[in-house]
Scaffold this motif. Structure first.
Motif, PDB file in Angstrom:
ATOM      1  N   ALA A   1       1.163   7.575   1.078  1.00  0.00           N
ATOM      2  CA  ALA A   1       0.745   8.780   0.593  1.00  0.00           C
ATOM      3  C   ALA A   1      -0.701   8.677   0.294  1.00  0.00           C
ATOM      4  O   ALA A   1      -1.385   9.786   0.382  1.00  0.00           O
ATOM      5  N   ASP A   2      -1.404   7.601   0.244  1.00  0.00           N
ATOM      6  CA  ASP A   2      -2.908   7.429  -0.109  1.00  0.00           C
ATOM      7  C   ASP A   2      -3.746   7.539   1.327  1.00  0.00           C
ATOM      8  O   ASP A   2      -4.863   7.622   1.039  1.00  0.00           O
ATOM      9  N   PHE A   3      -3.013   7.604   2.356  1.00  0.00           N
ATOM     10  CA  PHE A   3      -3.755   7.429   3.508  1.00  0.00           C
ATOM     11  C   PHE A   3      -3.590   8.932   4.519  1.00  0.00           C
ATOM     12  O   PHE A   3      -2.591   9.534   4.275  1.00  0.00           O
ATOM     13  N   ASN A   4      -4.392   9.112   5.458  1.00  0.00           N
ATOM     14  CA  ASN A   4      -4.469  10.035   6.142  1.00  0.00           C
ATOM     15  C   ASN A   4      -4.048   9.911   7.653  1.00  0.00           C
ATOM     16  O   ASN A   4      -4.455   8.648   7.989  1.00  0.00           O
TER      17      ASN A   4
ATOM     18  N   LYS B   1      -8.101   5.836   5.105  1.00  0.00           N
ATOM     19  CA  LYS B   1      -8.657   6.513   3.709  1.00  0.00           C
ATOM     20  C   LYS B   1     -10.005   5.997   3.633  1.00  0.00           C
ATOM     21  O   LYS B   1     -10.547   5.052   3.986  1.00  0.00           O
TER      22      LYS B   1
ATOM     23  N   LEU C   1       0.685  -1.083  -0.077  1.00  0.00           N
ATOM     24  CA  LEU C   1      -0.127  -0.173  -0.045  1.00  0.00           C
ATOM     25  C   LEU C   1       0.939   1.117  -0.162  1.00  0.00           C
ATOM     26  O   LEU C   1       1.894   1.304   0.577  1.00  0.00           O
ATOM     27  N   ASN C   2       0.446   2.360  -0.476  1.00  0.00           N
ATOM     28  CA  ASN C   2       1.294   3.554  -0.785  1.00  0.00           C
ATOM     29  C   ASN C   2       0.440   4.341   0.293  1.00  0.00           C
ATOM     30  O   ASN C   2      -0.431   4.877   0.479  1.00  0.00           O
TER      31      ASN C   2
END
Length: 460
Positions: free
Chosen positions: A298-301, A460, A295-296
């Protein structure tokens, strides 16, 4: 040389053992296809089991008889039953095989060391095997290697010797049936010492791109080659060692470039320092799919970021048993960290929980938890839980807690061996508030010190 002997006249765990499978049903018939002598030996053992002169011991209880650093002779009238998980047919195992306690959902396994070569012809994978233990020995082939084995004597001080061919024939008895061994599906991060000898399967696995195209064994290696395996696990990769003998028939087969699954027997390196996976055959590596990617992040908060400046702002310490409690240390990774130890002059009995404040993940579709730990000294591992119905500040018994399986530090000899938990999936908890809890326990024998740092919840 002196061996310690276990004279087991009355064993509580033996007397409580219930016979399973054909033993449970009282059906001890063995077809004559095994050969007269083998039939007679097995029928004799099973008859003795029926009349109570011999008792079955589980593999787990048999392993419990191991005395560290010693080779122990078994003098009681007991036997063990198991199912073969390894094979020397391709040359990746030699003068040994493992048996586990059930063909499916197995929980324990043990090694059998023998001078009997090409044992796959008799003890094929899945074969049901009975071992008459009286007069045999239990120990480690290499003192301290952490692999409990059944053998024929003491090779040297503290080292187990192999069963002779004669001992193998007289004591290791096969039934007519062979069962399909269903692999235990695990993650690399979940494999531990309890898996040694078990047949396992890891999905989403692949070889690192840097070694794709190489062979299982390096031509320069005299005995074994270790190749790294990796599996996508949250935001990164989890690694594990695949060890292949330089005598394996497939030693010069090329490592596949794709992704998929790998199935093998969990074992240990020669000196027992590391867990490894060993193949029975190369076809147990099925990597014909696309390679996985983590998983990236950067795609998550990042919605919860804890550096443990204190344990009162975002956490509540619950002392259930003992005088010791959760606190803060300045020796984190870096800075501060949460710390718990049940040692105060001596090891103490303790149960202590560290529970987070409510973390709102109601708007998320996916959520993950990551943190780091360091463990010092022998003792129980901390446990990790989450709850959706706990009420902040109330006793921990008021919530329903779901146990999670993080990776924890295992190097008890260092304060600097910080280990990442891996990405722990909290997605089943989305839709409201979630509470995170760490449970620490210790007893009068052992009290580990645990430190926790850099805890984050991402959504996310």
């Amino acid at each position: 040389m002196k061996t310690s002997k276990i004279i087991i006249l009355i064993l509580a765990f033996v007397s409580s053992i219930s016979f399973t499978s054909c033993v449970e049903e009282g059906n001890f018939e063995v077809p004559t296809s095994l050969g007269t002598e083998e039939n007679e030996a097995l029928n004799k053992l099973l008859t003795e089991a029926t009349n109570g002169s011999f008792s079955e011991i589980s593999i787990a209880n048999l392993k419990g008889l191991l005395v560290n650093g010693q080779v122990t002779q078994i003098t009681s009238d007991i036997y063990v039953k198991g199912y073969v998980t390894s094979s020397d047919q391709t040359g990746n195992f030699f003068k040994e095989f493992f048996i586990q306690d059930a063909p499916t959902n197995a929980t324990a396994a043990i090694k059998v060391v023998t001078e009997f070569v090409d044992s796959y012809n008799k003890f094929n994978i899945g074969r049901e095997v009975y071992i008459r233990l009286k007069g045999l020995y239990i120990g480690e082939v290499r003192t301290g290697d952490g692999v409990t084995a059944i053998g024929g004597g003491e090779f040297s001080a503290g080292r187990l010797g192999t069963l002779s061919v004669k001992q193998t024939g007289a004591n290791v008895l096969r039934a007519t049936n062979s069962e399909e061994i269903e692999p235990i599906v695990v993650k690399f991060s979940e494999i531990n010492n309890s898996h040694v000898g078990l047949f396992v399967k890891v999905e989403n696995a692949q070889f690192p791109s840097s070694i794709v195209g190489k062979t299982y064994v390096d031509a320069a290696d005299q005995f074994d080659t270790q190749r790294l395996l990796e599996s996508c696990d949250g935001f990164g990769y989890t690694n594990f060692i695949l060890e292949t003998s330089s005598f394996a028939e497939f030693r010069f087969s090329v490592l596949p470039a794709g992704g998929g699954s790998v199935s093998g027997v969990v074992s240990k390196t020669f000196n027992g320092s590391s867990l490894v996976l060993a193949l029975n055959k190369p076809s147990d590596v099925i990597m014909e799919q696309a390679r996985c990617s983590p998983l990236n992040i950067a795609d998550f908060n990042l919605i919860f970021d804890e550096g443990f400046n204190d344990v009162t702002t975002n956490w509540t310490a619950h002392n259930i048993t003992g005088a010791e409690t959760w606190g803060i240390t300045t020796f984190g990774n870096p800075g501060n960290a949460a710390r718990m130890s049940g040692f105060s002059g001596t090891a103490k009995v303790n149960e202590d929980w560290l529970v987070s404040k409510a973390i709102n993940i109601s708007a998320a579709s996916n959520a993950f938890l990551i943190f780091e730990t360091v463990k010092r000294f022998a003792g129980n591992n901390i446990e990790l839980f989450y709850s959706k119905n706990y009420t902040s500040g109330s006793p921990v018994t008021n919530g329903t807690w779901v146990k999670l399986n993080p990776v924890l530090d295992t190097n008890v000899n260092s304060w600097n061996s910080w280990a990442s938990s891996g990405a722990i999936d909290l997605t089943p908890a989305v839709g409201g508030n979630v509470f995170i809890a760490f449970k620490y326990t210790s007893d009068t024998a052992n009290a580990a010190t645990f430190q926790i740092d850099n805890l984050k919840v991402l959504t996310k």
